[in-house]
Structure formats: structure tokens, C-alpha cells
Design a protein around this motif. Structure first.
Motif, PDB file in Angstrom:
ATOM      1  N   MET A  35      -1.690  -2.912 -29.300  1.00  0.00           N
ATOM      2  CA  MET A  35      -1.736  -2.641 -27.865  1.00  0.00           C
ATOM      3  C   MET A  35      -2.482  -1.325 -27.591  1.00  0.00           C
ATOM      4  SD  MET A  35      -0.868  -4.080 -25.114  1.00  0.00           S
ATOM      5  CE  MET A  35      -1.009  -3.584 -23.412  1.00  0.00           C
ATOM      6  N   ALA A  36      -2.142  -0.316 -28.401  1.00  0.00           N
ATOM      7  CA  ALA A  36      -2.811   0.978 -28.242  1.00  0.00           C
ATOM      8  C   ALA A  36      -4.308   0.841 -28.516  1.00  0.00           C
ATOM      9  CB  ALA A  36      -2.198   2.000 -29.186  1.00  0.00           C
ATOM     10  N   GLU A  37      -4.619   0.013 -29.523  1.00  0.00           N
ATOM     11  CA  GLU A  37      -6.023  -0.198 -29.883  1.00  0.00           C
ATOM     12  C   GLU A  37      -6.767  -0.877 -28.731  1.00  0.00           C
ATOM     13  OE1 GLU A  37      -7.580  -2.501 -33.483  1.00  0.00           O
ATOM     14  OE2 GLU A  37      -6.464  -0.776 -34.252  1.00  0.00           O
ATOM     15  N   ALA A  38      -6.126  -1.865 -28.136  1.00  0.00           N
ATOM     16  CA  ALA A  38      -6.730  -2.588 -27.010  1.00  0.00           C
ATOM     17  C   ALA A  38      -6.985  -1.622 -25.857  1.00  0.00           C
ATOM     18  CB  ALA A  38      -5.820  -3.719 -26.556  1.00  0.00           C
ATOM     19  N   GLU A  39      -6.025  -0.736 -25.656  1.00  0.00           N
ATOM     20  CA  GLU A  39      -6.140   0.266 -24.590  1.00  0.00           C
ATOM     21  C   GLU A  39      -7.394   1.128 -24.831  1.00  0.00           C
ATOM     22  OE1 GLU A  39      -3.481   0.740 -22.341  1.00  0.00           O
ATOM     23  OE2 GLU A  39      -4.571   2.296 -21.230  1.00  0.00           O
ATOM     24  N   GLU A  40      -7.540   1.532 -26.118  1.00  0.00           N
ATOM     25  CA  GLU A  40      -8.664   2.394 -26.467  1.00  0.00           C
ATOM     26  C   GLU A  40      -9.983   1.657 -26.265  1.00  0.00           C
ATOM     27  OE1 GLU A  40      -9.649   4.524 -30.507  1.00  0.00           O
ATOM     28  OE2 GLU A  40      -7.865   5.324 -29.515  1.00  0.00           O
ATOM     29  N   LEU A  41     -10.016   0.383 -26.666  1.00  0.00           N
ATOM     30  CA  LEU A  41     -11.238  -0.403 -26.523  1.00  0.00           C
ATOM     31  C   LEU A  41     -11.651  -0.505 -25.058  1.00  0.00           C
ATOM     32  CD1 LEU A  41     -10.764  -3.307 -29.081  1.00  0.00           C
ATOM     33  CD2 LEU A  41     -12.476  -1.494 -29.144  1.00  0.00           C
ATOM     34  N   ARG A  42     -10.656  -0.563 -24.195  1.00  0.00           N
ATOM     35  CA  ARG A  42     -10.962  -0.688 -22.768  1.00  0.00           C
ATOM     36  C   ARG A  42     -11.533   0.609 -22.212  1.00  0.00           C
ATOM     37  NH1 ARG A  42      -6.274  -3.621 -22.014  1.00  0.00           N
ATOM     38  NH2 ARG A  42      -5.173  -1.796 -21.211  1.00  0.00           N
ATOM     39  N   THR A  43     -11.057   1.747 -22.757  1.00  0.00           N
ATOM     40  CA  THR A  43     -11.429   3.014 -22.127  1.00  0.00           C
ATOM     41  C   THR A  43     -12.706   3.622 -22.705  1.00  0.00           C
ATOM     42  OG1 THR A  43      -9.923   4.115 -23.603  1.00  0.00           O
ATOM     43  CG2 THR A  43      -9.104   3.660 -21.389  1.00  0.00           C
ATOM     44  N   VAL A  44     -13.045   3.340 -23.964  1.00  0.00           N
ATOM     45  CA  VAL A  44     -14.251   3.942 -24.524  1.00  0.00           C
ATOM     46  C   VAL A  44     -15.456   3.061 -24.192  1.00  0.00           C
ATOM     47  CG1 VAL A  44     -15.415   4.686 -26.635  1.00  0.00           C
ATOM     48  CG2 VAL A  44     -12.959   5.036 -26.377  1.00  0.00           C
ATOM     49  N   PRO A  45     -16.401   3.591 -23.468  1.00  0.00           N
ATOM     50  CA  PRO A  45     -17.553   2.775 -23.072  1.00  0.00           C
ATOM     51  C   PRO A  45     -18.457   2.468 -24.262  1.00  0.00           C
ATOM     52  CG  PRO A  45     -17.842   5.060 -22.391  1.00  0.00           C
ATOM     53  CD  PRO A  45     -16.484   4.966 -22.973  1.00  0.00           C
ATOM     54  N   THR A  46     -19.190   1.380 -24.173  1.00  0.00           N
ATOM     55  CA  THR A  46     -20.104   1.033 -25.272  1.00  0.00           C
ATOM     56  C   THR A  46     -21.375   1.873 -25.152  1.00  0.00           C
ATOM     57  OG1 THR A  46     -21.307  -0.642 -24.028  1.00  0.00           O
ATOM     58  CG2 THR A  46     -19.297  -1.357 -25.187  1.00  0.00           C
ATOM     59  N   TYR A  47     -22.100   1.907 -26.253  1.00  0.00           N
ATOM     60  CA  TYR A  47     -23.356   2.662 -26.252  1.00  0.00           C
ATOM     61  C   TYR A  47     -24.302   2.102 -25.185  1.00  0.00           C
ATOM     62  CZ  TYR A  47     -27.924   4.299 -27.716  1.00  0.00           C
ATOM     63  OH  TYR A  47     -29.183   4.848 -27.723  1.00  0.00           O
ATOM     64  N   GLN A  48     -24.357   0.772 -25.090  1.00  0.00           N
ATOM     65  CA  GLN A  48     -25.277   0.150 -24.120  1.00  0.00           C
ATOM     66  C   GLN A  48     -24.900   0.533 -22.682  1.00  0.00           C
ATOM     67  OE1 GLN A  48     -28.112  -1.447 -25.071  1.00  0.00           O
ATOM     68  NE2 GLN A  48     -28.615  -1.256 -22.891  1.00  0.00           N
ATOM     69  N   ASP A  49     -23.591   0.547 -22.399  1.00  0.00           N
ATOM     70  CA  ASP A  49     -23.124   0.967 -21.060  1.00  0.00           C
ATOM     71  C   ASP A  49     -23.632   2.373 -20.748  1.00  0.00           C
ATOM     72  OD1 ASP A  49     -21.655  -1.230 -20.559  1.00  0.00           O
ATOM     73  OD2 ASP A  49     -19.713  -0.372 -21.179  1.00  0.00           O
ATOM     74  N   ILE A  50     -23.438   3.242 -21.735  1.00  0.00           N
ATOM     75  CA  ILE A  50     -23.807   4.647 -21.531  1.00  0.00           C
ATOM     76  C   ILE A  50     -25.316   4.767 -21.368  1.00  0.00           C
ATOM     77  CG2 ILE A  50     -23.823   6.946 -22.588  1.00  0.00           C
ATOM     78  CD1 ILE A  50     -21.133   6.168 -23.901  1.00  0.00           C
ATOM     79  N   LEU A  51     -26.060   4.041 -22.206  1.00  0.00           N
ATOM     80  CA  LEU A  51     -27.525   4.085 -22.120  1.00  0.00           C
ATOM     81  C   LEU A  51     -27.986   3.670 -20.716  1.00  0.00           C
ATOM     82  CD1 LEU A  51     -30.065   4.609 -23.850  1.00  0.00           C
ATOM     83  CD2 LEU A  51     -30.094   2.160 -24.367  1.00  0.00           C
ATOM     84  N   ASP A  52     -27.375   2.614 -20.203  1.00  0.00           N
ATOM     85  CA  ASP A  52     -27.742   2.138 -18.851  1.00  0.00           C
ATOM     86  C   ASP A  52     -27.463   3.228 -17.813  1.00  0.00           C
ATOM     87  OD1 ASP A  52     -28.463  -0.219 -19.974  1.00  0.00           O
ATOM     88  OD2 ASP A  52     -26.650  -1.330 -19.382  1.00  0.00           O
ATOM     89  N   THR A  53     -26.304   3.864 -17.954  1.00  0.00           N
ATOM     90  CA  THR A  53     -25.943   4.913 -16.978  1.00  0.00           C
ATOM     91  C   THR A  53     -26.892   6.108 -17.095  1.00  0.00           C
ATOM     92  OG1 THR A  53     -23.660   4.224 -17.305  1.00  0.00           O
ATOM     93  CG2 THR A  53     -24.000   6.268 -16.085  1.00  0.00           C
ATOM     94  N   VAL A  54     -27.218   6.490 -18.344  1.00  0.00           N
ATOM     95  CA  VAL A  54     -28.146   7.612 -18.548  1.00  0.00           C
ATOM     96  C   VAL A  54     -29.485   7.289 -17.874  1.00  0.00           C
ATOM     97  CG1 VAL A  54     -29.517   8.845 -20.297  1.00  0.00           C
ATOM     98  CG2 VAL A  54     -27.074   8.500 -20.655  1.00  0.00           C
ATOM     99  N   CYS A  55     -29.976   6.060 -18.070  1.00  0.00           N
ATOM    100  CA  CYS A  55     -31.265   5.657 -17.476  1.00  0.00           C
ATOM    101  C   CYS A  55     -31.180   5.698 -15.943  1.00  0.00           C
ATOM    102  CB  CYS A  55     -31.668   4.259 -17.932  1.00  0.00           C
ATOM    103  SG  CYS A  55     -32.121   4.238 -19.679  1.00  0.00           S
ATOM    104  N   GLU A  56     -30.072   5.212 -15.440  1.00  0.00           N
ATOM    105  CA  GLU A  56     -29.879   5.200 -13.982  1.00  0.00           C
ATOM    106  C   GLU A  56     -29.947   6.631 -13.427  1.00  0.00           C
ATOM    107  OE1 GLU A  56     -26.114   4.006 -11.372  1.00  0.00           O
ATOM    108  OE2 GLU A  56     -26.503   2.612 -13.020  1.00  0.00           O
ATOM    109  N   GLU A  57     -29.256   7.546 -14.097  1.00  0.00           N
ATOM    110  CA  GLU A  57     -29.229   8.938 -13.618  1.00  0.00           C
ATOM    111  C   GLU A  57     -30.586   9.608 -13.790  1.00  0.00           C
ATOM    112  OE1 GLU A  57     -26.918  10.323 -11.883  1.00  0.00           O
ATOM    113  OE2 GLU A  57     -25.556   8.627 -12.064  1.00  0.00           O
TER     114      GLU A  57
END
Lengths: 91, 405
Positions: free
Chosen positions: A1-23
Motif C-alpha cells: 500500500m505504501a509502495e502504491a502511494e509512492e508510485l502515485r506521488t512520484v512523477p515519471t521522467y516523461q511527465d517532468i520532461l513535458d512540464t519542463v518543456c512547457e515552462e
């Protein structure tokens, strides 16, 4: 359960890359299509102060603090995304 | 082989373009003759100085000049070495005691410039397990001091206590944290919301360093700065200041009640490896500090003049910084227009600082004005007349830019 929680909260590299590009698109006047290897200073002509300012948006988005000491080595969009990811994992 | 100086090519190009657009070099102005704290001859023309940081006009204070001349005659032109090598002159130590008394602190350390005070103190004080939190609009000396040290450096949003608090909250409890603030920020002239920032820092047991470079002599009882005005002096752990503004000479200092402050003398390389202040500078700083402490009329005149310039510029339709202080940043739409307006002001006998990124916040171009207690009504009228004339140029330039778009 704790692991699932962590997976939900840590963004993926691709998510971050998209946000960096957007900014970056908000502060760069360049028409270049952004990729991981785009050099922020030489390709996009975004200066170091503007990079620090755009960091505010990324820090807010991911609820992290990125030390200025870490920024010195950052040249490309991909490196910036990786740095944000490291900080997001640490937090 | 590539030339070592190739890296500066883009700076040279940008500078050349700027010189061409301005019809002169705004960053290389030659002051042919300095006539008074408020007037100089530049390019064969008398100019009102509205960009000197000489807030109280004490550069020609008769007592300071006499004291400096006397010190020159008795002690020579320089110390030719650092205090740890050549020894402290008695006047260095006397001035440190005077500074400590001025601020009601137990300890004071002199540095040779204000820049070196920040670089020396910050690079020495924070080790690799410590965190320094700096305001995003901090002066270059604060950034440089952090860069030379080993601490983790975090940057919080300018004057934003909530953002500072969030960043402090993310740090482990029990670790050393130092929050670095300025009283009045040098470009837009805005004040720190000190009570809120201090509350955020102290809620997380952080130390506070306050740089009163532009607020010493300008704010607070006895000219002690923003912390005195806001009533939070006892919350400021380290107060940094400079002699190169209100005090009218050159030099820097740190005052504190921390019992271990003296250790900085043995650790700060900008203290250890620089020649100490010449005796004449020490003597003039001592004289003007005393004048600042005892003569409240200087501040009254400064603020009267600030009212005239700040309100006058607003009435003329200029966009100025959010707080009324003697530092007035007039926002220009871009550098090109800023250069033309700067040049127009020079032609009308008004000297202001042209401030460009990265020295300015948010990439803006500013005509940075600093008001002086010694400005006369006539001089301030010259200033406002100059800005009125420049308004037409500004409108014309704006129209050209719009037409080009």
C-alpha cells in the motif's frame, strides 16, 4: 500500500520532461522544437537568471526545492528534467 | 588556437549595439569633474546626479573631510596589507566599537568593501551541512558569497514569506539554516516585508542575515535601517552594511551579538587576504556615522525629496517601484527605449543609472534613480523637467515599436 502511494506521488521522467518543456516554451523566444538534448543557454538563448525563475514554476508544481548548487552542471532540457526528478524522489 | 577572450564576443556585440543606440556608453560614463554630492560635469555638461546612492549627501561632509585629511597626514595613505598580517590600526578597532555601539550589538567586523562583507561572511559561515536561503532579487555579492561557500543554497521568491516558509518546512529540523534578506532592494527600491519574513524564519529556528546596504541612514531611528523601523532588531542575527552609500565612502561591516562572531576573522578569506581600509577612509566613515546617528534632519530632507521625485514621476505617468523609497526604479518597456530615454535625460542634465538584466529583476530595463538629501528644489525641478521631456521621446519610441510590430 505504501509502495502504491509512492508510485502515485512520484512523477515519471516523461511527465517532468513535458512540464519542463512547457515552462521553457513560456520564457524562450526560440521556435526550436524542444528535445532532451536541447541546450537551454545556447539553443534557446535563455539566460541563467531566467532558468532560476522558471525553476520556481517547477518547484511549485512538484512541491520541491532545487538547490542552486545543482544548477551549475545543467546544460540541456533532459538534464534539467532529471534534476527535478531526483529532487522529487528525495522529497 | 581560439582566443581566450572569444567567450566575451556576445557581450562585446551587445555592448557595441547599446553604445550605438544610446549615442554614448551608459556603462562607461566619464565624470569629468565632481562638483558636489548632487552635481557633476559629464560630457562638458553640468548634470544633476540622480544615480549616486549618496542618499544623505555626506561625501562632502566638512567634518569627514577634515578627519580624513588629518588621518592621511598622521597615518599615511594605506595600510598595505591585511589586518591579520600587518596588524589592526587602533582606528580600525575604534570604528568597530563605534559600529557595534551604533547598532547596539556586542561585536562588529570591518571589511574593505560592502561586496566583500557579504562574500566574506557568507562563504565562511555556512558549511556543507548548512542551508542558506536567499531572496531571488539578492545582490550579486550575496549570490557570489553563496557560490564560494559549501552550503546548500535555496532561492525563495522575492519578498514572499509564504514561499520562504514552504522551503524552510521541507528542510530537516535541527539543521542549520540561514535566511538572507535585504532592507531595501537596490533596483526597484522595494522594502522587504521584514516582520513576515522574520516570523517565517524564526518559526523554523533559522538564523537571519539582513543586508541594510540601501537602508542604513535612510530608515529607522538613528538611521539604523529597516530592522529598527520595523522593531525586529533583536531578531536579526547578523546585520551587514556598507559605507559606500549613506556613509559616503567605502567599506563594509557585519555586526552581531553572536558570541563567536570573531571566528569570522580567521575564516573569511575576503577578510584574511585583502588589505584593510586606509586610515583616511576609516576616519571619514567614523565622522559620517556619528552625523547619521545624531542628525535626523538629513533623513527628513531625504524623505521630503523622495516624495517630490517619486510622486512627480508617478504624476508624469512613469511606472515606478511599488514602495516609496529613495531608490526609484523607473520601468522602461525594453532596453532599446530605455537607452534613448537615458540619453535624453543626459541631454537635459539628469544623470540616472541605466540598469539592464541580469542585474534587474524579471529581465526588465530600469532607469534607476537614487534621491539625495542634498538635492535642492531647483535640482529636483531639473530632474522632473528632464523626465517630462523624456516622456515625449518615450511615447515616440513606443509608437515606433508598435509600428514595427
Amino acid at each position: 500500500m505504501a509502495e502504491a502511494e509512492e508510485l502515485r506521488t512520484v512523477p515519471t521522467y516523461q511527465d517532468i520532461l513535458d512540464t519542463v518543456c512547457e515552462e521553457l516554451n513560456k520564457v524562450s523566444a526560440s521556435d526550436i522544437e524542444l528535445s532532451e538534448s536541447t541546450d537551454i543557454t545556447t539553443d534557446l538563448n535563455v539566460d541563467s537568471v531566467a532558468v532560476m525563475d522558471l525553476l520556481f514554476a517547477l518547484e511549485e508544481h512538484y512541491d520541491i526545492s532545487v538547490p542552486l548548487n545543482e544548477l551549475g552542471e545543467i546544460r540541456t532540457v533532459g538534464q534539467l528534467a532529471r534534476l527535478v526528478q531526483q529532487m522529487a524522489v528525495k522529497s | 588556437m581560439a582566443d581566450l577572450f572569444d567567450k566575451f564576443q556576445y557581450i562585446r556585440q551587445a555592448h557595441a549595439q547599446m553604445v550605438e543606440a544610446a549615442g554614448g556608453d551608459p556603462l562607461g560614463v566619464r565624470v569629468e569633474r565632481i562638483l558636489s554630492p548632487t552635481e557633476a560635469e559629464v560630457g562638458g555638461r553640468r548634470c544633476v546626479l540622480l544615480g549616486s546612492n549618496n542618499y544623505l549627501g555626506l561625501t562632502f561632509d566638512p567634518d569627514a573631510i577634515e578627519a580624513a585629511c588629518a588621518a592621511l597626514r598622521t597615518s599615511g595613505t594605506g595600510t598595505t596589507g591585511s589586518r591579520v598580517a600587518n596588524g589592526s590600526y587602533a582606528s580600525h578597532q575604534d570604528l568597530e566599537r563605534q559600529l557595534a555601539g551604533f547598532f547596539g550589538r556586542r561585536h562588529a567586523i570591518l571589511f574593505t568593501t560592502g561586496y566583500q562583507a557579504n562574500v566574506g561572511f557568507l562563504s565562511a559561515i555556512a558549511g556543507k551541512d548548512d542551508t542558506i536561503l536567499i531572496d531571488s532579487d539578492s545582490h550579486a555579492s550575496i549570490y557570489d558569497g553563496c557560490k564560494l561557500g559549501d552550503a546548500t543554497v535555496l532561492r525563495f521568491k522575492h519578498n514572499d514569506a509564504a514561499d520562504l516558509e514552504r522551503r524552510l518546512r521541507r528542510l530537516p529540523a535541527g539543521s542549520n539554516k540561514l535566511v538572507v534578506l535585504e532592507g531595501i532592494y537596490s533596483m526597484l527600491g522595494d522594502r522587504a516585508p521584514l516582520a513576515d519574513l522574520v516570523a517565517a524564519a524564526k518559526a523554523h529556528d533559522a538564523y537571519i542575515l539582513l543586508d541594510e546596504a540601501h537602508s542604513l541612514g535612510v530608515l529607522g531611528e538613528g538611521g539604523r535601517g529597516l530592522a529598527a523601523e520595523v522593531g525586529v532588531e533583536d531578531q536579526i542575527d547578523f546585520l551587514i552594511g556598507t559605507f559606500s552609500k549613506s556613509v559616503g565612502t567605502i567599506g563594509g561591516f557585519c555586526v552581531s551579538n553572536h558570541p563567536e562572531l570573531e571566528a569570522v576573522r580567521l575564516a573569511a578569506r575576503a577578510y584574511l587576504f585583502t588589505a584593510s581600509l586606509p586610515p583616511s577612509i576609516v576616519a571619514s566613515a567614523s565622522a559620517t556615522l556619528e552625523r547619521i546617528r545624531t542628525d535626523a534632519s538629513l533623513r527628513e530632507r531625504l524623505w521630503r525629496n523622495t516624495d517630490i521625485v517619486y510622486d512627480g514621476l508617478k504624476d508624469l505617468g512613469y511606472t515606478v517601484g511599488p514602495d516609496k523609497t529613495p531608490v526609484i526604479g523607473v520601468k522602461m518597456p525594453d532596453a532599446e527605449v530605455g537607452l534613448v530615454v537615458w540619453h535624453t535625460l543626459m541631454q537635459h542634465g539628469v544623470y540616472v543609472n541605466l540598469a539592464l538584466p541580469p542585474a534587474t529583476p524579471q529581465g526588465t530595463c530600469l532607469l534607476r534613480c537614487s534621491v539625495c538629501a542634498a538635492h535642492t528644489r531647483e535640482q529636483l525641478q531639473t530632474v522632473l523637467d528632464g523626465f517630462e521631456a523624456a516622456r515625449a521621446v518615450l511615447a515616440d519610441q513606443g509608437a515606433k515599436v508598435r509600428a514595427a510590430e
